[in-house]
Write a protein that holds these residues in place. Structure first.
Motif, PDB file in Angstrom:
ATOM      1  N   CYS A 252       0.843  -1.211   0.000  1.00  0.00           N
ATOM      2  CA  CYS A 252       0.000   0.000   0.000  1.00  0.00           C
ATOM      3  C   CYS A 252       0.876   1.259   0.000  1.00  0.00           C
ATOM      4  CB  CYS A 252      -0.890   0.047   1.246  1.00  0.00           C
ATOM      5  SG  CYS A 252      -2.198  -1.167   1.271  1.00  0.00           S
ATOM      6  N   LEU A 253       1.928   1.225   0.830  1.00  0.00           N
ATOM      7  CA  LEU A 253       2.825   2.378   0.913  1.00  0.00           C
ATOM      8  C   LEU A 253       3.520   2.623  -0.416  1.00  0.00           C
ATOM      9  CD1 LEU A 253       4.856   2.533   4.241  1.00  0.00           C
ATOM     10  CD2 LEU A 253       3.252   4.191   3.324  1.00  0.00           C
ATOM     11  N   SER A 288       7.276  11.736  -0.117  1.00  0.00           N
ATOM     12  CA  SER A 288       7.653  10.454  -0.730  1.00  0.00           C
ATOM     13  C   SER A 288       9.078  10.061  -0.313  1.00  0.00           C
ATOM     14  CB  SER A 288       7.491  10.506  -2.255  1.00  0.00           C
ATOM     15  OG  SER A 288       8.662  10.905  -2.895  1.00  0.00           O
ATOM     16  N   ARG A 289       9.975  11.047  -0.175  1.00  0.00           N
ATOM     17  CA  ARG A 289      11.344  10.746   0.287  1.00  0.00           C
ATOM     18  C   ARG A 289      11.330  10.235   1.721  1.00  0.00           C
ATOM     19  NH1 ARG A 289      12.529  15.576  -2.209  1.00  0.00           N
ATOM     20  NH2 ARG A 289      12.825  16.688  -0.235  1.00  0.00           N
ATOM     21  N   LYS A 290      10.500  10.886   2.564  1.00  0.00           N
ATOM     22  CA  LYS A 290      10.445  10.483   3.978  1.00  0.00           C
ATOM     23  C   LYS A 290       9.869   9.064   4.106  1.00  0.00           C
ATOM     24  CE  LYS A 290      12.353  14.093   5.415  1.00  0.00           C
ATOM     25  NZ  LYS A 290      13.805  13.912   5.592  1.00  0.00           N
ATOM     26  N   ILE A 291       8.834   8.766   3.344  1.00  0.00           N
ATOM     27  CA  ILE A 291       8.229   7.425   3.422  1.00  0.00           C
ATOM     28  C   ILE A 291       9.214   6.377   2.882  1.00  0.00           C
ATOM     29  CG2 ILE A 291       6.382   5.921   2.565  1.00  0.00           C
ATOM     30  CD1 ILE A 291       4.493   8.309   2.661  1.00  0.00           C
ATOM     31  N   SER A 292       9.893   6.703   1.772  1.00  0.00           N
ATOM     32  CA  SER A 292      10.865   5.758   1.207  1.00  0.00           C
ATOM     33  C   SER A 292      11.972   5.479   2.218  1.00  0.00           C
ATOM     34  CB  SER A 292      11.464   6.311  -0.088  1.00  0.00           C
ATOM     35  OG  SER A 292      10.439   6.491  -1.041  1.00  0.00           O
ATOM     36  N   ASN A 296      12.807   1.783   3.724  1.00  0.00           N
ATOM     37  CA  ASN A 296      14.123   1.147   3.542  1.00  0.00           C
ATOM     38  C   ASN A 296      14.896   0.954   4.824  1.00  0.00           C
ATOM     39  OD1 ASN A 296      13.600   1.141   0.797  1.00  0.00           O
ATOM     40  ND2 ASN A 296      14.491   3.168   0.480  1.00  0.00           N
ATOM     41  N   ASN A 297      14.399   1.545   5.930  1.00  0.00           N
ATOM     42  CA  ASN A 297      15.175   1.463   7.173  1.00  0.00           C
ATOM     43  C   ASN A 297      14.393   0.864   8.350  1.00  0.00           C
ATOM     44  OD1 ASN A 297      17.879   2.958   6.621  1.00  0.00           O
ATOM     45  ND2 ASN A 297      16.306   4.195   5.634  1.00  0.00           N
ATOM     46  N   GLY A 298      13.345   0.091   8.008  1.00  0.00           N
ATOM     47  CA  GLY A 298      12.602  -0.599   9.077  1.00  0.00           C
ATOM     48  C   GLY A 298      11.745   0.333   9.925  1.00  0.00           C
ATOM     49  N   PHE A 299      11.261   1.439   9.332  1.00  0.00           N
ATOM     50  CA  PHE A 299      10.308   2.365   9.990  1.00  0.00           C
ATOM     51  C   PHE A 299      10.780   2.892  11.333  1.00  0.00           C
ATOM     52  CE2 PHE A 299       7.916  -0.465   7.188  1.00  0.00           C
ATOM     53  CZ  PHE A 299       7.341   0.482   6.343  1.00  0.00           C
ATOM     54  N   PRO A 300      11.920   3.634  11.342  1.00  0.00           N
ATOM     55  CA  PRO A 300      12.413   4.175  12.627  1.00  0.00           C
ATOM     56  C   PRO A 300      11.398   5.065  13.323  1.00  0.00           C
ATOM     57  CG  PRO A 300      13.631   5.085  10.728  1.00  0.00           C
ATOM     58  CD  PRO A 300      12.840   3.921  10.231  1.00  0.00           C
TER      59      PRO A 300
END
Length: 304
Positions: A252-253, A288-292, A296-300
């Motif tokens: 979805c993301l 979009s950059r923040k979500i990406s 890519n980093n396990g949702f800090p």
């Protein structure tokens, strides 16, 4: 679908109206001027009409705000205040102070009319593969809701525009979300659709808290719309197994990020209406950059 602290609530104050004429106020297909086809039986409506016979959302909201302010004075056992008016906001917000936390309640003035949906909705609600043709037909027979909402694109801001609202239909679809009729029933197979939507809303909420200025234009309706489109793209219950929450959430993301990069998120019911205004491209790319980064980093941000 309250998430984290359930301290914000929306209540639609629904007022039935007789047959009305809808005139589009712009090319989105979402905002309308309203006039009565016949003089209404209840003469009380007359004081809310403009000179051109259009029903003024502004006048009605003002009157409702006054009624609520008077009523709030009669509440003795809890401290309730009416929040200051926010420009262009269709809600009247009550703040209820009461330990352990403060609650805010948005009261949204809504007109309900029993007539066919406007032309702009004809090709929306593409749920045939997901919920079926019959469900789509039944939903389109439901009442039409309009909320008092100023259209910022109006040449002269008079405050007499109304916006289509489908929150009652969205609620129905989210509660009856299965491709098969038994999905998530007490003895039926469970899916992760609601879990996905909660996570999407929570992620956006956390990012908005971190970057309030950059993300002020985004709201949970953006992710809700992306989620409904995802339900259409992956229509089967087998696409949403309960154990696949992780995968489905990322799917979805991914779709939402794609929309942000293209600055194109189609309204679920009004296909000509893009919810991502092209002049905000920089904001879309920022989100979009923040979500990406989160993806890519396990949702800090979810662990902070």
């Amino acid at each position: 679908l309250q998430i984290s602290e359930p301290n914000e609530f929306d209540i639609m104050l629904v007022m039935p109206v007789a047959r009305i004429q809808l005139d589009e106020s712009d090319d989105t297909g979402a905002y309308y001027y309203i006039s009565f086809k016949r003089s209404p039986k209840e003469k009380g409506w007359m004081k809310f009409l403009e000179e051109d016979e259009k029903l003024s959302a502004f006048k009605m909201l003002q009157a409702l705000r006054e009624i609520i302010k008077q009523e709030v004075k009669n509440i003795k056992d809890v401290e309730v205040t009416v929040a200051r008016k926010k420009v262009g906001c269709p809600a009247i917000t009550l703040q209820i102070k009461n330990p352990p936390s403060e609650i805010s309640v948005d009261i949204i003035l809504t007109l309900e009319v029993q007539q066919s949906w406007p032309l702009s909705t004809q090709d929306g609600l593409k749920i045939e593969q997901w919920l079926g043709k019959k469900v789509r037909r039944d939903l389109r027979f439901r009442s039409l809701y309009l909320v008092a909402k100023q259209n910022k694109r109006e040449k002269v801001l008079r405050g007499n525009t109304w916006r289509l609202s489908f929150s009652h239909i969205e609620k129905h679809m989210i509660n009856n979300h299965g491709n098969s009729k038994t999905c998530c029933e007490s003895d039926g197979p469970k899916c992760c659709r609601k879990g996905c939507l909660k996570l999407l809303k929570y992620l956006l909420e956390q990012l908005k808290m971190k970057y309030p200025k950059e993300l002020e234009k985004f709201c949970s309706y953006h992710v809700k719309t992306a989620f409904l489109h995802s339900c259409v793209m992956w229509p089967n219950d087998s696409d949403w197994h309960l154990g696949d929450l992780d995968h489905c959430f990322q799917q979805c993301l991914g779709f939402f990020v794609d929309c942000l990069q293209k600055s194109q998120l189609t309204h679920f019911f009004i296909p000509q209406y893009n919810l991502l205004s092209l002049e905000d491209k920089a904001r879309h790319h920022f989100l979009s950059r923040k979500i990406s980064h989160e993806l890519n980093n396990g949702f800090p941000v979810l662990h902070e």
